[in-house]
Design a protein around this motif. Structure first.
Motif, PDB file in Angstrom:
ATOM      1  N   ALA A 181       0.842  -1.206   0.000  1.00 56.22           N
ATOM      2  CA  ALA A 181       0.000   0.000   0.000  1.00 56.22           C
ATOM      3  C   ALA A 181       0.874   1.252   0.000  1.00 56.22           C
ATOM      4  N   ALA A 182       1.945   1.228   0.810  1.00 54.45           N
ATOM      5  CA  ALA A 182       2.845   2.395   0.871  1.00 54.45           C
ATOM      6  C   ALA A 182       3.554   2.582  -0.469  1.00 54.45           C
ATOM      7  N   ALA A 183       3.931   1.468  -1.107  1.00 58.90           N
ATOM      8  CA  ALA A 183       4.625   1.554  -2.401  1.00 58.90           C
ATOM      9  C   ALA A 183       3.700   2.164  -3.458  1.00 58.90           C
ATOM     10  N   ARG A 184       2.431   1.737  -3.465  1.00 58.72           N
ATOM     11  CA  ARG A 184       1.457   2.275  -4.442  1.00 58.72           C
ATOM     12  C   ARG A 184       1.422   3.792  -4.379  1.00 58.72           C
ATOM     13  N   LYS A 185       1.490   4.336  -3.149  1.00 55.56           N
ATOM     14  CA  LYS A 185       1.388   5.788  -2.958  1.00 55.56           C
ATOM     15  C   LYS A 185       2.616   6.518  -3.514  1.00 55.56           C
TER      16      LYS A 185
END
Ligand code: CAA
Length: 286
Positions: free
Chosen positions: A65-69
């Motif tokens: 999720a953090a990478a997507r951002k």
């Protein structure tokens, strides 16, 4: 130089993997494609790969999720201008790559480092169209990028020691093991891999064995994870053909001459897994 923002040109098989590992490594990433459709397809490939990573227990959902951002897509190359490092992963066509670098050289500040993910083309030749030849290197990832641990770092004729150091720090920060190579066609891996792959197609053409038996022989006889014809389908028959052609042009050595069957398959659109058919059939349900 500290790298914080990474630009990636091209969101194909390799580009998407590079974006994924960079975003997971904590870098802000802007990725460019030529149109919205290709960008959407590339980003969805990346998403599928991250989900696989989560399912296999290799990646925490919170990290995904953090990478997507951290990932932003664009169809405008100029949006990469604020990157500290730009990795180009467009098709293996020198003319096209030079076009990309000319455009980037005009819009990026002089300190931006340029890298190519090329498998076989000359880093020195690409750098020659820019005004930053000492800040230009090869960073060659392997497919599938999130799984394969190796990065070949290629030193062009004018690449500076500082640029090589920055490249090594960067690749290591992604969890990769670095090997260094001079700017020679195919670098280390493809210098050895391409003749082997081409020979497997020659063996098939000569009717020495079935494709299944050629692959089984290598998987069980040499403990490779995939046989050569499966690997060709995996890497892309078109991509391998372009690499072989580029190496043949440089070396004029028949070990790198693509067999006629491969050229025919490229022309017929049988490019391997990504096109649904290569040596094997990957259509729905197969
Ligand atoms: N993120 C993180 N990890 C992942 C992942 C993902 N998206 N997908 C799979 N993995 C992990 C799995 O968890 C598994 O790890 P463990 O072994 O620790 O359990 C491992 O990767 C293998 O995955 P799978 O079990 O899903 O798949 P597999 O066993 O069928 O292996 C393969 C698939 C990794 C592709 C393997 O067949 C392989 O290594 N093939 C050879 C690939 C190769 O040679 N690549 C180089 C091509 S040449 C090139 O790229 C350069 C060039 O210039 C042409």
């Amino acid at each position: 130089m500290e790298i914080k923002r990474v630009g990636v040109v091209g969101c194909g098989l390799m580009g998407a993997g590079i974006v994924e590992v960079c975003a997971l490594g904590g870098y802000q990433v802007v990725v460019s494609e030529v149109d919205d459709d290709l960008l959407k397809r590339g980003l969805s490939r990346l998403e599928t790969s991250m989900q696989r990573g989560v399912q296999r227990g290799k990646l925490a959902e919170a990290d995904a999720a953090a990478a997507r951002k951290r990932i932003r897509g664009t169809t405008n190359l100029s949006d990469l201008a604020s990157s500290d490092l730009i990795i180009e992963a467009v098709v293996e066509n020198m003319h096209l790559k030079k076009e990309v670098y000319r455009t980037l050289d005009d819009v990026c500040p002089p300190e931006t480092i340029f890298a190519s993910n090329t498998s076989s083309l000359s880093i020195t030749e690409m750098a020659s169209v820019t005004k930053r030849r000492e800040r230009f290197l090869g960073i060659h990832f392997f497919n599938p990028v999130p799984v394969m641990k190796l990065v070949e770092l290629i030193r062009g004729l004018q690449t500076s020691e500082d640029t090589m150091k920055t490249g090594r720090r960067f690749a290591t920060s992604l969890g990769k093991t670095v090997v260094v190579c001079k700017d020679s066609p195919g670098f280390i891996v493809n210098l050895l891999l391409i003749p082997y792959l081409l020979d497997s197609v020659r063996a098939l053409e000569l009717g020495i064995a079935t494709k299944e038996d050629i692959d089984t022989a290598i998987v069980l006889g040499l403990a490779h994870p995939m046989g050569p014809l499966t690997l060709l389908d995996y890497v892309g028959i078109d991509t391998t053909y372009f690499i072989a052609e580029a190496m043949f042009q440089e070396f004029k050595d028949t070990r790198y001459a693509a067999p006629p069957l491969m050229k025919q398959m490229v022309l017929a659109g049988l490019h391997g897994r990504k096109s649904g058919r290569g040596f094997y059939d990957y259509s729905e349900g197969k």
